[in-house]
Structure formats: C-alpha cells, structure tokens
Write an enzyme that holds these catalytic residues in place. Structure first.
Site, short mmCIF file in Angstrom:
data_model
loop_
_atom_site.label_atom_id
_atom_site.label_comp_id
_atom_site.label_asym_id
_atom_site.label_seq_id
_atom_site.Cartn_x
_atom_site.Cartn_y
_atom_site.Cartn_z
N GLY A 156 0.86 -1.18 0.00
CA GLY A 156 0.00 0.00 0.00
C GLY A 156 0.90 1.23 0.00
O GLY A 156 2.05 1.19 -0.43
N ARG A 157 0.34 2.33 0.52
CA ARG A 157 1.10 3.59 0.49
C ARG A 157 2.38 3.51 1.33
O ARG A 157 3.43 3.99 0.92
CB ARG A 157 0.22 4.73 1.00
CG ARG A 157 -0.82 5.16 -0.02
CD ARG A 157 -1.74 6.21 0.57
NE ARG A 157 -2.69 5.59 1.47
CZ ARG A 157 -4.00 5.49 1.24
NH1 ARG A 157 -4.51 6.00 0.15
NH2 ARG A 157 -4.80 4.90 2.09
N ILE A 158 2.30 2.87 2.50
CA ILE A 158 3.49 2.84 3.36
C ILE A 158 4.52 1.86 2.79
O ILE A 158 5.71 2.17 2.71
CB ILE A 158 3.10 2.48 4.81
CG1 ILE A 158 2.15 3.55 5.37
CG2 ILE A 158 4.35 2.35 5.69
CD1 ILE A 158 1.51 3.21 6.71
N THR A 236 5.74 -2.35 11.59
CA THR A 236 5.18 -1.03 11.92
C THR A 236 3.67 -1.02 11.61
O THR A 236 3.07 0.04 11.52
CB THR A 236 5.84 0.09 11.08
OG1 THR A 236 5.78 -0.28 9.69
CG2 THR A 236 7.27 0.35 11.49
N ARG A 238 0.53 -3.72 12.65
CA ARG A 238 -0.25 -3.98 13.87
C ARG A 238 0.34 -5.22 14.55
O ARG A 238 0.70 -6.20 13.88
CB ARG A 238 -1.72 -4.23 13.54
CG ARG A 238 -2.53 -2.98 13.23
CD ARG A 238 -2.74 -2.07 14.46
NE ARG A 238 -3.54 -0.90 14.20
CZ ARG A 238 -3.05 0.30 13.86
NH1 ARG A 238 -1.76 0.49 13.73
NH2 ARG A 238 -3.87 1.32 13.68
N GLU A 267 -0.25 -4.60 23.53
CA GLU A 267 0.29 -3.25 23.63
C GLU A 267 -0.35 -2.57 24.81
O GLU A 267 -1.59 -2.60 24.88
CB GLU A 267 -0.05 -2.44 22.36
CG GLU A 267 1.15 -2.18 21.49
CD GLU A 267 0.80 -1.49 20.19
OE1 GLU A 267 0.20 -0.39 20.26
OE2 GLU A 267 1.13 -2.02 19.13
N HIS A 286 5.06 2.23 19.63
CA HIS A 286 4.10 2.61 18.57
C HIS A 286 4.31 4.08 18.16
O HIS A 286 3.41 4.91 18.34
CB HIS A 286 2.67 2.34 19.05
CG HIS A 286 1.71 2.09 17.92
ND1 HIS A 286 0.63 1.25 18.01
CD2 HIS A 286 1.66 2.59 16.65
CE1 HIS A 286 -0.03 1.24 16.86
NE2 HIS A 286 0.57 2.05 16.02
N ALA A 288 5.65 5.12 14.95
CA ALA A 288 6.03 5.31 13.54
C ALA A 288 5.49 6.59 12.92
O ALA A 288 6.14 7.19 12.07
CB ALA A 288 5.63 4.10 12.71
#
Ligand code: DGY
Length: 329
Positions: A156-158, A236, A238, A267, A286, A288
């Site tokens: 995807g975008r990341i 980065t 889940r 978490e 968490h 990023a």
C-alpha cells in the site's frame, strides 16, 4: 440549533481541537491513559461525534449507548478498533487519517530496519553499561542493509514508501500483496513474489498490511522457519499480525537474527516481557507516525473528517462512505 457535542478520547495536537471547537461543544479526555470503555459510553452518551484513538474499542454496544452519534473520526490510518459493519448498519460514519502519515511511517520502518540490522540498540546499551573498553574487530557485528534483499508484505502507500527508500540503498525489493501492482513494479523496479519465496529470499521482512481476520498471525512459527537465520523482521503495522510467542521462540533459538517492532501484541508490552528483554529485539512504543508535522496533519484531517460527518457532508477519508448523511436525511 445548539452546536453539536463531541467527545475526544484524548488530547491531540491543538490545531485539530481548535477546528472542532469552532463548530461544536468539545469535551476532551485529558488523561495520559485512554478512558475506560464504560467511561466513553457515559461521556459520549449525548454526543453527535466521537474523536477516537486506535486504543478505543468502538463497537455496536457503545454505538447503541450514544443514540445521537453521527460520526466516529479515528485519529489513525488503521481502524481495526472500529466495528465498521456495526457503524454502517446504524448510519454512523467512520473515518480515518490515511496518506498524511505514509512517508513518516516509511521513514520509521527504515529506521527500525537499519537499527536492528546494525545493532544500534545493543551498542547504546553496551556503552551505557560501561562495557566499551576499546575498538573491537568483531564487536557487535550486524548485517548489511545496502544491496540486501527486502521483502515487503503489503504494497500500500506505506509499503511503497519503504520500497522507494530501499532503492536508495541499492536493495533488491520483493513484495507480496493480495493485489499485484505491475504499475509500481516497473516504476520502482521491484518484483512480485509469493509469500513463501519472499520469506525464503528476504534479508529483511517488513510488514505493511492492515489487521484483518486474514492477516491475524500471518507471521507464525512456520513463517519464521522459512526465513533466513540472518534475517530481520520489522513490524510497523499492527501487533497481532505476528504471533508473539512464535517470534519469541524464533529470536531465542536464532531462527531469525533480530526484530524491530513499533507495534506488539499486547500493547503496551510490560518491561519484563521476553521481547523487551531479548537483546536481538528492538521495541519502541508505537511511534512510527510520531513526528510533529505528521501528528499535526493527522489532527487537522481527523477534525475535517469529524466536522464533515457532523454536517452530513462527504469527509476527506470515509471508511464507510455509504453512511454519509444517513442520520441527516
Ligand atoms: C495508525 O495511524 O494506524 C498508526 O498505527 C498510528 O499512527
């Protein structure tokens, strides 16, 4: 008509809160820890809008406790904390904050990859512990990142942002995704691979898929066995995409060299958790998307989404666009 009421489950950068205050009565949960579930139900009971965080469970029961609710604006790109079907069936719009955080998150995935491969964390602990006596020819040897093979799970975008950065390090880039992207393959000179061959060939495996029933424990004992024992896992995305116990075992027995984790399951992780204690595992809380610029953009985008939802307009990033205006009509 009185202004609508909004409950924000945490303080976010002021630019976003200010936008909401201009159109609504805003109640902000001011504590560091998230409000308990029952407290959200009470505080949002008369609200038309909720500004939620990824730590807040937004399910049908909570929505039923807030009969005036029109919009849940999530301050995150991930929205696995929201029961979207429950929202849609109640005519409640759900929104998220994509795009504005992609480059910042890609930077951070790369930072974790470099730090885990080159043992930066172990190096700082070594110095802090007073163990640094001299330059050592074989001290804390890591793995090269340049010219290595990167396996991206999710493009995807990341994931695409990480692929772009990898080109600058002369890396070979493989990716696996449910949808093949020949357009990106040719522009970035990256190769599609099935999950099995990606795991076998990659020196670095970086996860960029959303948390869905089909990606829960996508990385487990079987997958770690397929990886090289010099490989590094970066997450980065889940925490529950990785089977935590299997990762602990893989790191302990040296099935993989190391891991860089921005997200974990659970978490937060307690300080005595094996993943925190293992020297070959780097864990951060968490972070990023945590740059001043990006968290501010997320705040204004979440506010724009929320305000559009209150007004029955199409927001910049709806998760369930079919719910737009459902409670206004
Ligand atoms: C998200 O947005 O989903 C990240 O995990 C936090 O920015």
């Amino acid at each position: 008509m009185p202004n609508p009421s909004v409950f924000a489950t945490r303080h976010i950068p002021e630019a976003g809160l200010q936008m909401i205050r201009e159109v609504a009565e805003l109640d902000v949960w001011a504590e560091e820890l998230p409000p308990p579930y029952e407290t959200i139900k009470e505080r949002a009971a008369e609200c038309e809008g909720i500004l939620s965080l990824l730590t807040d469970r937004m399910d049908g029961e909570l929505m039923d406790a807030c009969p005036r609710l029109k919009v849940i604006s999530n301050y995150a790109v991930g929205f696995d904390n929201i029961d979207v079907d429950a929202a849609t069936s109640r005519g409640i719009l759900a929104t998220n904050t994509p795009e504005v955080l992609s480059e910042t998150t890609a930077d951070f995935a790369f930072a974790l990859m470099l730090a885990a491969a080159r043992r930066v964390d172990e190096g700082t602990h070594y110095v802090e512990a007073g163990q640094w006596k001299t330059w050592g020819p074989e001290l804390l040897l890591g793995q090269d990142v340049h010219h290595a093979t990167l396996g991206l799970v999710g493009l995807g975008r990341i994931g695409t942002g990480v692929a772009k950065r990898a080109r600058g390090f002369s890396m070979r880039v493989l990716y696996y995704d449910a949808v093949r992207r020949p357009d990106i393959e040719s522009v970035l000179d990256i190769e599609y691979a099935d999950m099995h061959s990606l795991l076998q060939q990659a020196d670095f495996v970086s996860l960029h898929v959303p948390l869905l029933p089909g990606t829960h424990h996508l990385m487990g004992a079987r997958q770690f066995k397929m990886m090289k024992n010099t490989a590094v896992l970066v997450n980065t995305a889940r925490g529950p995409i990785v089977d935590t116990d299997a990762l602990v075992d893989a790191l302990r027995v040296g099935e993989i060299m190391g891991a860089g984790l921005d997200v974990t399951d659970p978490e937060p992780l307690p300080a005595d958790h094996p993943l925190v204690q293992l020297p070959n595992c780097l864990v951060v809380p968490h972070l990023a998307s945590a740059s001043v610029q990006t968290r501010t953009k997320m705040a204004t985008m979440a506010a724009e989404n929320l305000i559009a939802g209150l007004e029955g307009r199409m927001p910049p990033s709806p998760v369930n666009p079919q719910a737009v205006g459902a409670k206004n009509g």
